[in-house]
Design a protein around this motif. Structure first.
Motif, short mmCIF file in Angstrom:
data_model
loop_
_atom_site.label_atom_id
_atom_site.label_comp_id
_atom_site.label_asym_id
_atom_site.label_seq_id
_atom_site.Cartn_x
_atom_site.Cartn_y
_atom_site.Cartn_z
N VAL A 213 68.62 36.36 30.55
CA VAL A 213 68.44 35.09 31.13
C VAL A 213 68.39 35.68 32.75
O VAL A 213 69.47 36.18 33.11
N ILE A 214 67.43 35.23 33.56
CA ILE A 214 67.36 35.48 35.01
C ILE A 214 68.27 34.19 35.45
O ILE A 214 67.99 33.34 35.32
N SER A 215 69.38 34.70 36.31
CA SER A 215 70.06 33.35 36.90
C SER A 215 70.43 33.89 38.49
O SER A 215 70.03 34.63 38.94
N VAL A 216 71.00 32.96 39.02
CA VAL A 216 71.33 33.09 40.36
C VAL A 216 72.74 32.56 40.56
O VAL A 216 73.49 31.91 39.75
N HIS A 217 73.43 33.04 41.89
CA HIS A 217 74.85 32.66 42.08
C HIS A 217 74.68 31.66 43.03
O HIS A 217 73.83 31.45 43.66
N PRO A 218 75.81 30.71 43.18
CA PRO A 218 75.70 29.65 43.86
C PRO A 218 75.56 29.66 45.40
O PRO A 218 74.92 28.96 46.19
N GLU A 219 76.06 31.19 45.89
CA GLU A 219 76.10 31.24 47.32
C GLU A 219 74.90 31.73 47.93
O GLU A 219 74.66 31.83 49.24
N ILE A 220 73.68 32.09 47.04
CA ILE A 220 72.45 32.79 47.71
C ILE A 220 71.64 31.71 48.23
O ILE A 220 71.73 30.53 47.83
N ASP A 221 71.01 32.07 49.41
CA ASP A 221 70.17 31.03 50.00
C ASP A 221 68.97 30.52 48.96
O ASP A 221 68.38 31.12 48.21
N GLN A 222 68.66 29.06 49.28
CA GLN A 222 67.85 28.55 48.71
C GLN A 222 66.38 28.98 48.52
O GLN A 222 65.80 28.79 47.73
N SER A 223 66.17 29.79 49.47
CA SER A 223 64.75 30.32 49.82
C SER A 223 64.76 31.66 48.74
O SER A 223 63.47 31.85 48.28
N ASP A 224 65.72 32.01 48.33
CA ASP A 224 65.68 33.23 47.26
C ASP A 224 65.47 32.63 45.96
O ASP A 224 64.89 33.09 45.32
N VAL A 225 66.24 31.44 45.72
CA VAL A 225 66.14 30.73 44.48
C VAL A 225 64.48 30.20 44.42
O VAL A 225 64.14 30.52 43.33
N ARG A 344 57.33 36.00 59.48
CA ARG A 344 56.61 35.89 58.01
C ARG A 344 57.19 37.01 57.52
O ARG A 344 57.83 37.00 56.26
N ARG A 345 57.35 38.42 57.57
CA ARG A 345 57.80 39.63 57.10
C ARG A 345 59.42 39.59 56.69
O ARG A 345 59.59 39.84 55.68
N LEU A 346 60.23 38.84 57.77
CA LEU A 346 61.62 38.63 57.54
C LEU A 346 61.95 37.51 56.55
O LEU A 346 62.84 37.64 55.99
N ALA A 347 60.69 36.56 56.17
CA ALA A 347 61.05 35.84 55.19
C ALA A 347 60.93 36.51 53.74
O ALA A 347 61.24 35.65 52.74
N LEU A 348 60.28 37.45 53.80
CA LEU A 348 60.22 38.19 52.40
C LEU A 348 61.67 38.43 51.82
O LEU A 348 62.42 38.32 52.75
N SER A 349 61.56 38.31 50.48
CA SER A 349 62.97 38.62 49.90
C SER A 349 63.11 40.11 50.25
O SER A 349 62.36 41.10 50.46
N ASP A 350 64.55 40.47 50.18
CA ASP A 350 64.88 41.91 50.62
C ASP A 350 64.14 43.07 50.08
O ASP A 350 63.99 43.73 50.61
N ASP A 351 63.91 42.85 48.65
CA ASP A 351 63.38 44.10 48.13
C ASP A 351 61.82 44.20 48.28
O ASP A 351 61.15 45.31 48.05
#
Lengths: 456, 456
Positions: A213-225, A344-351
């Motif tokens: 299951v792909i899941s997320v943690h509650p404290e991560i940013d909504q844009s990463d979700v 725009r580049r900074l809005a990409l997710s870290d990876d």
């Protein structure tokens, strides 16, 4: 054409509803209203004046009103007004009937005292759920997740799972995915409603479920979700705490709003004006645009004093004044472009992001290339026009340097702000171009005064 | 922190997979690969070089490869390369196994001849479905809809409906909504999988379904479909032809891409650079930004010749040069703001948009207000600084007029372009501010030469 027809029908429906309401044909009115989609009910509610809204509140149960409020857009002031028009008990009941993520969103925007009043009037179980949600940051997975969900145990049969879904479907925001937890509430699997329907009735949930299951943690940013849901094409994603226990889920409808809001805020940043509310009231519009303009005016005054500092030079060579706006304008344009790319580049997710060092080197070289190519072009143009290639070289060299600096400012300022934890999108286009006016003038007049003897 | 950990695990997985592949542990490799989500499989595929990709193609069935390709982002060049690396028969099979809206998207971007080759190699039924989809405009509901769906008849029992869903679920992109059509294929209702699950087995579909279905026509713009899905919180919306016959459905995952793309293109427009691809290759970046810069350079040269035209005035009053960049810069900022607001307003669906006349009047007044307030501020500042309030008045009046004009250009140019059928977002921020340099200089020097005798 077709959409317009549809809109017109809706308008007619509203007109008819309004007449039914005003002529006190209450039962017909209520029946036709509740026949509409929740969203259309909400749009009708919004279209009424205060008296009309109060009348509607009297007519509908808190549950019916809650279904409608679940669809209302997040305009803080309006929702506050609507709540104040209701009896506090009614409002509290309505909030507890809503999906608890939406109720938490509304309460978060109220005064702490006011929201406590409503929470105290609610059934304690609902109030506690909502309180827990309100405790997460509004822009995090926890802040947009819902806890209105059904989870299954691994040793349940499909038949029993179906019975549970039938019983609890009304309480859940979605039953398209059912998450599976063990007896420590740890998330161990996911099963879609479609898989449940297709599976044999006597199979166990654990035999049908997907374990990865792909899941997320509650404290991560909504844009990463949002990125996760988008990439995988999910309709929802589960939220787990640090012990991997299931605590909620984020659904795709909330994600669409996140994507829209983030795009809006990037766009507003670049424009130097909040385009959230495109009201056509001139006074409101003025008040929203003026602060940035006046702030930048002072930065512009600094540029003016700088030019003033070179008044002797300007007196001797008034030809220099001819090219001020060309150099500042072009450098400003280059700065705006590189700002937009950097944000725009900074809005990409870290990876997906290239490393910081790579970005800096890349922008330094890009700025140099753009500067040189534009500088050579303008050198030729000015040289031909004024039949003075030394003047052309002064303008070209100034332009190239000014573009290079503006380009770096446009990319490095948002990068630095991001590293310092600020939103890079607040470095607006107007700010970068006004700042680059200053640096461009500084570069231009220094180069000109150094080389003045040769071109006059 | 947590997301980073997740990313690292994925990287490790990829490393392990690559090793398994290179050491020819083919069966373990295949098993572990297919255990991943389709999206992650696709990301792994993309991360390989051509040899690796060919190896993978040999290993996977067209169906397995198709599931993976369904998740790949829409980078035209890459997908073309991937297809060319496959045997044509394999590629055609894979395309026919994909959801047909995705297959149509890929084929639309190929050369007509090439796409015909693939279509001819497919089962005719699939090829015809895809051909029908390719015939709609890419930005319309028809262009993004899928025809891989299950529809039900009104007199079917819930039990039979469940049997049909079990049988056909694999062929459908989603079964969360089932649309109900009569024997003329006219859309007459919708029923959710959840409602089917909850309903008694012997009930008829027509007794459970919702009759009021919100639908769209294939030729409407994709952004209007997005608005509908967003407003109502739907997971999908049906597409019907002019005889109200069901011809397809648009699902929420395609809508997320639409919202993202539209935001991207508005943002790119405002910045005067396409931010679609944030590649860090300096040469690519330069080639993308240079055309606009050089084009605007010529517009800037026009401004320079205009200033040159006033050289006598500048020689007599070199103080005027001090304020050129202040006036052009501030007017440009105001123009950028009003451009952004106008583009955003025009992006609203027609029924939310104020009338054209209202927008024009509103912008004329807003520009006037902003101009006057900024003009008065700068008049006081310059008056105090230079101890010359007549000079201050000249600068203030020029500034006010220049802002007013820039403001109107920023709002009326996109409005006019929209009415002429162009995308208003192509009027970029850099264009408006470079244009406003020209008008600002024109205004400034004319006012100054009229009033020169009084302030010198």
């Amino acid at each position: 054409m077709k959409t317009e027809e549809k809109e017109k029908t809706t308008d007619l429906d509203f007109e008819r509803l309004r007449q039914l309401m005003n002529t006190n044909k209450i039962q017909v009115f209520k029946k036709e209203l509740l026949n509409l989609h929740f969203y259309d009910q909400g749009q009708f509610f919004i279209s009424l004046d205060s008296t009309g809204r109060k009348k509607m509140t009297k007519l509908l149960s808190p549950k019916e009103m809650g279904d409608m409020f679940d669809t209302l857009p997040d305009e803080e002031q309006d929702t506050q007004d609507f709540l104040q028009e209701m009896e506090p008990e009614y409002a509290a009941n309505m909030l507890s009937e809503m999906y608890n993520d939406n109720a938490a969103d509304i309460l978060e925007h109220l005064d702490d005292k006011v929201s406590e009043v409503y929470l105290d009037l609610m059934p304690e179980r609902d109030a506690n759920k909502i309180r827990r949600l309100m405790h997460y940051g509004v822009d995090t997975a926890g802040g947009i997740m819902t806890t209105d969900m059904i989870s299954l145990k691994p040793d349940t049969t499909i038949m029993d799972a179906i019975a549970k879904i039938k019983r609890d479907a009304d309480l859940a925001e979605t039953v398209n995915y059912l998450y599976v937890t063990n007896y420590e509430r740890t998330l161990i699997g996911v099963i879609s409603l479609r898989e449940i329907l297709v599976a044999p009735a006597d199979a166990l949930v654990q035999d049908v479920m997907t374990e990865k299951v792909i899941s997320v943690h509650p404290e991560i940013d909504q844009s990463d979700v949002a990125q996760t849901i988008r990439d995988y094409g999910f309709l929802a994603v589960p939220v787990i705490d640090s012990q991997e226990r299931l605590i909620g889920m984020v659904t795709v409808d909330d994600i669409i709003e996140v994507i829209d809001d983030e795009a809006q805020s990037d766009y507003s940043g670049l424009a130097g004006v909040n385009v959230d509310d495109v009201s056509e009231m001139p006074l409101t519009a003025t008040m929203k645009r003026l602060p940035w303009l006046i702030t930048l005016l002072f930065l512009g005054m600094l540029t003016a004093t700088l030019i003033n500092h070179f008044d002797v030079l300007l007196n001797e060579a008034s030809i220099l004044a001819v090219f001020i706006s060309l150099i500042t304008g072009t450098a400003g344009n280059a700065g705006t472009q590189s700002l937009a790319v950097a944000v725009r580049r900074l809005a990409l997710s870290d990876d997906e992001q290239p490393s910081m060092m790579k970005m800096i080197i890349s922008e330094v070289i890009t700025g140099l290339l753009i500067g040189i190519l534009t500088g050579v072009t303008v050198m030729v143009l000015v040289g031909l026009w004024k039949q003075n290639f030394i003047l052309g070289a002064v303008i070209g060299l100034s332009m190239a340097t000014a573009i290079w600096v503006a380009n770096m400012a446009g990319s490095l300022i948002p990068l630095g702000m991001d590293k310092l934890g600020f939103d890079p999108a607040v470095a607006s286009g107007p700010f970068i171009s006004t700042l680059s006016d200053l640096t461009s003038v500084l570069i231009y007049f220094n180069i000109a005064s150094l080389l003045m003897s040769s071109f006059l």
